[in-house]
Design a protein around this motif. Structure first.
Motif, mmCIF file in Angstrom:
data_model
loop_
_atom_site.group_PDB
_atom_site.id
_atom_site.type_symbol
_atom_site.label_atom_id
_atom_site.label_comp_id
_atom_site.label_asym_id
_atom_site.label_seq_id
_atom_site.Cartn_x
_atom_site.Cartn_y
_atom_site.Cartn_z
ATOM 1 N N SER A 7 6.863 6.649 49.982
ATOM 2 C CA SER A 7 6.511 6.809 51.386
ATOM 3 C C SER A 7 7.407 5.919 52.233
ATOM 4 C CB SER A 7 5.042 6.450 51.625
ATOM 5 O OG SER A 7 4.796 5.092 51.313
ATOM 6 N N GLY A 8 7.444 6.233 53.528
ATOM 7 C CA GLY A 8 8.149 5.371 54.471
ATOM 8 C C GLY A 8 9.440 5.925 55.014
ATOM 9 N N GLY A 9 9.922 7.017 54.470
ATOM 10 C CA GLY A 9 11.169 7.579 54.964
ATOM 11 C C GLY A 9 11.006 8.156 56.368
ATOM 12 N N ARG A 10 12.053 7.985 57.172
ATOM 13 C CA ARG A 10 12.018 8.504 58.548
ATOM 14 C C ARG A 10 13.413 8.465 59.127
ATOM 15 N NH1 ARG A 10 12.405 4.310 62.209
ATOM 16 N NH2 ARG A 10 11.763 2.227 61.503
ATOM 17 N N LEU A 11 13.516 8.870 60.376
ATOM 18 C CA LEU A 11 14.773 8.803 61.112
ATOM 19 C C LEU A 11 14.950 7.397 61.673
ATOM 20 C CD1 LEU A 11 17.221 10.212 62.472
ATOM 21 C CD2 LEU A 11 15.669 10.756 64.371
ATOM 22 N N VAL A 12 16.137 6.848 61.474
ATOM 23 C CA VAL A 12 16.428 5.506 61.968
ATOM 24 C C VAL A 12 17.877 5.481 62.463
ATOM 25 C CG1 VAL A 12 17.126 4.657 59.694
ATOM 26 C CG2 VAL A 12 16.317 3.038 61.416
ATOM 27 N N GLN A 13 18.143 4.641 63.446
ATOM 28 C CA GLN A 13 19.498 4.559 63.984
ATOM 29 C C GLN A 13 20.394 3.704 63.094
ATOM 30 O OE1 GLN A 13 19.228 3.191 68.074
ATOM 31 N NE2 GLN A 13 19.184 5.313 68.801
ATOM 32 N N ALA A 14 21.654 4.009 63.125
ATOM 33 C CA ALA A 14 22.620 3.211 62.379
ATOM 34 C C ALA A 14 22.530 1.747 62.819
ATOM 35 C CB ALA A 14 24.023 3.742 62.602
ATOM 36 N N GLY A 15 22.604 0.866 61.843
ATOM 37 C CA GLY A 15 22.446 -0.557 62.108
ATOM 38 C C GLY A 15 21.012 -1.036 62.026
ATOM 39 N N GLY A 16 20.107 -0.112 61.945
ATOM 40 C CA GLY A 16 18.690 -0.460 61.890
ATOM 41 C C GLY A 16 18.219 -0.764 60.479
ATOM 42 N N SER A 17 16.928 -1.021 60.379
ATOM 43 C CA SER A 17 16.304 -1.375 59.103
ATOM 44 C C SER A 17 15.130 -0.450 58.811
ATOM 45 C CB SER A 17 15.811 -2.825 59.130
ATOM 46 O OG SER A 17 16.882 -3.729 59.294
ATOM 47 N N LEU A 18 14.831 -0.339 57.535
ATOM 48 C CA LEU A 18 13.724 0.507 57.116
ATOM 49 C C LEU A 18 13.252 0.034 55.746
ATOM 50 C CD1 LEU A 18 12.053 3.100 57.739
ATOM 51 C CD2 LEU A 18 13.760 4.358 56.410
ATOM 52 N N SER A 19 11.952 0.104 55.541
ATOM 53 C CA SER A 19 11.394 -0.215 54.229
ATOM 54 C C SER A 19 10.671 1.008 53.696
ATOM 55 C CB SER A 19 10.425 -1.388 54.336
ATOM 56 O OG SER A 19 9.879 -1.690 53.071
ATOM 57 N N VAL A 20 10.984 1.367 52.476
ATOM 58 C CA VAL A 20 10.267 2.445 51.808
ATOM 59 C C VAL A 20 9.550 1.863 50.595
ATOM 60 C CG1 VAL A 20 11.767 4.300 52.605
ATOM 61 C CG2 VAL A 20 12.312 3.113 50.471
ATOM 62 N N SER A 21 8.474 2.516 50.204
ATOM 63 C CA SER A 21 7.690 1.990 49.109
ATOM 64 C C SER A 21 7.314 3.095 48.136
ATOM 65 C CB SER A 21 6.442 1.296 49.641
ATOM 66 O OG SER A 21 5.652 2.208 50.366
ATOM 67 N N CYS A 22 6.867 2.678 46.978
ATOM 68 C CA CYS A 22 6.489 3.610 45.913
ATOM 69 C C CYS A 22 5.275 3.034 45.200
ATOM 70 C CB CYS A 22 7.650 3.773 44.954
ATOM 71 S SG CYS A 22 7.304 4.722 43.455
ATOM 72 N N VAL A 23 4.235 3.828 45.119
ATOM 73 C CA VAL A 23 3.047 3.405 44.385
ATOM 74 C C VAL A 23 2.989 4.200 43.083
ATOM 75 C CG1 VAL A 23 1.571 5.046 45.602
ATOM 76 C CG2 VAL A 23 0.561 3.054 44.495
ATOM 77 N N VAL A 24 2.657 3.504 42.021
ATOM 78 C CA VAL A 24 2.667 4.102 40.684
ATOM 79 C C VAL A 24 1.246 4.103 40.126
ATOM 80 C CG1 VAL A 24 3.622 3.962 38.364
ATOM 81 C CG2 VAL A 24 4.999 3.250 40.334
ATOM 82 N N SER A 25 0.773 5.259 39.743
ATOM 83 C CA SER A 25 -0.551 5.351 39.138
ATOM 84 C C SER A 25 -0.419 5.297 37.621
ATOM 85 C CB SER A 25 -1.228 6.658 39.557
ATOM 86 O OG SER A 25 -0.504 7.769 39.050
ATOM 87 N N GLY A 26 -1.507 4.936 36.989
ATOM 88 C CA GLY A 26 -1.473 4.799 35.537
ATOM 89 C C GLY A 26 -1.363 3.342 35.159
ATOM 90 N N GLN A 27 -1.616 3.080 33.934
ATOM 91 C CA GLN A 27 -1.617 1.701 33.468
ATOM 92 C C GLN A 27 -0.218 1.247 33.050
ATOM 93 O OE1 GLN A 27 -4.539 1.570 30.368
ATOM 94 N NE2 GLN A 27 -6.259 1.696 31.786
ATOM 95 N N ALA A 28 -0.124 -0.027 32.807
ATOM 96 C CA ALA A 28 1.097 -0.615 32.249
ATOM 97 C C ALA A 28 2.281 -0.533 33.197
ATOM 98 C CB ALA A 28 1.450 0.013 30.900
ATOM 99 N N PHE A 29 2.008 -0.651 34.494
ATOM 100 C CA PHE A 29 3.113 -0.645 35.456
ATOM 101 C C PHE A 29 4.122 -1.733 35.123
ATOM 102 C CE2 PHE A 29 5.325 -0.081 39.335
ATOM 103 C CZ PHE A 29 5.547 -1.325 39.892
ATOM 104 N N SER A 30 3.629 -2.862 34.710
ATOM 105 C CA SER A 30 4.522 -3.998 34.455
ATOM 106 C C SER A 30 5.405 -3.791 33.231
ATOM 107 C CB SER A 30 3.707 -5.282 34.288
ATOM 108 O OG SER A 30 2.813 -5.159 33.206
ATOM 109 N N SER A 31 5.179 -2.726 32.483
ATOM 110 C CA SER A 31 6.030 -2.436 31.324
ATOM 111 C C SER A 31 7.244 -1.593 31.698
ATOM 112 C CB SER A 31 5.230 -1.710 30.242
ATOM 113 O OG SER A 31 4.944 -0.380 30.620
#
Length: 122
Positions: A7-31
């Motif tokens: 999530s988090g994608g969008r239109l942004v101007q050159a020189g700008g900043s943006l943060s996108v993220s990803c959530v993971v379902s299920g166990q053992a994410f740290s693996s």
């Protein structure tokens, strides 16, 4: 079953900043080593960045080094991509990916999200 949702994608101007993220379902994410890949129109999917299981090691494509930062929160099963000083050539669909081993080859990554579109206007 492991599912990834970006999530988090969008239109942004050159020189700008943006943060996108990803959530993971299920166990053992740290693996999982987590990575971000991107695919621009008419181009192959390419490696952007990856982070080791504990977050102690981070890897970047030369094209984004110094501008992008990957991070993860193993308590929340999430991985983040902070993008600064965006350029028009950063325009792409950004995909979150997971695998037990680090690789810069998208073919090696086992689990994928559906992607989030980042458009940088010049």
């Amino acid at each position: 079953q492991v599912q990834l949702v970006e999530s988090g994608g969008r239109l942004v101007q050159a020189g700008g900043s943006l943060s996108v993220s990803c959530v993971v379902s299920g166990q053992a994410f740290s693996s999982y080593v987590m990575g971000w890949f991107r695919q621009a129109p008419g181009k192959e999917r390419e490696f952007v960045t990856a982070i080791s299981r504990t977050g102690g090691n981070r890897y970047y494509a030369d094209s984004v080094k110094g501008r992008f930062t990957i991070s993860r929160d193993n308590g929340k099963n999430m991985v983040f991509l902070q993008m600064n000083n965006l350029k028009s050539e950063d325009t792409a669909v950004y995909y979150c990916a997971a695998d037990h081993r680090y690789s810069r080859k998208w073919e090696d990554m086992r689990y994928w999200g559906k992607g989030t579109l980042v458009t940088v206007s010049s």
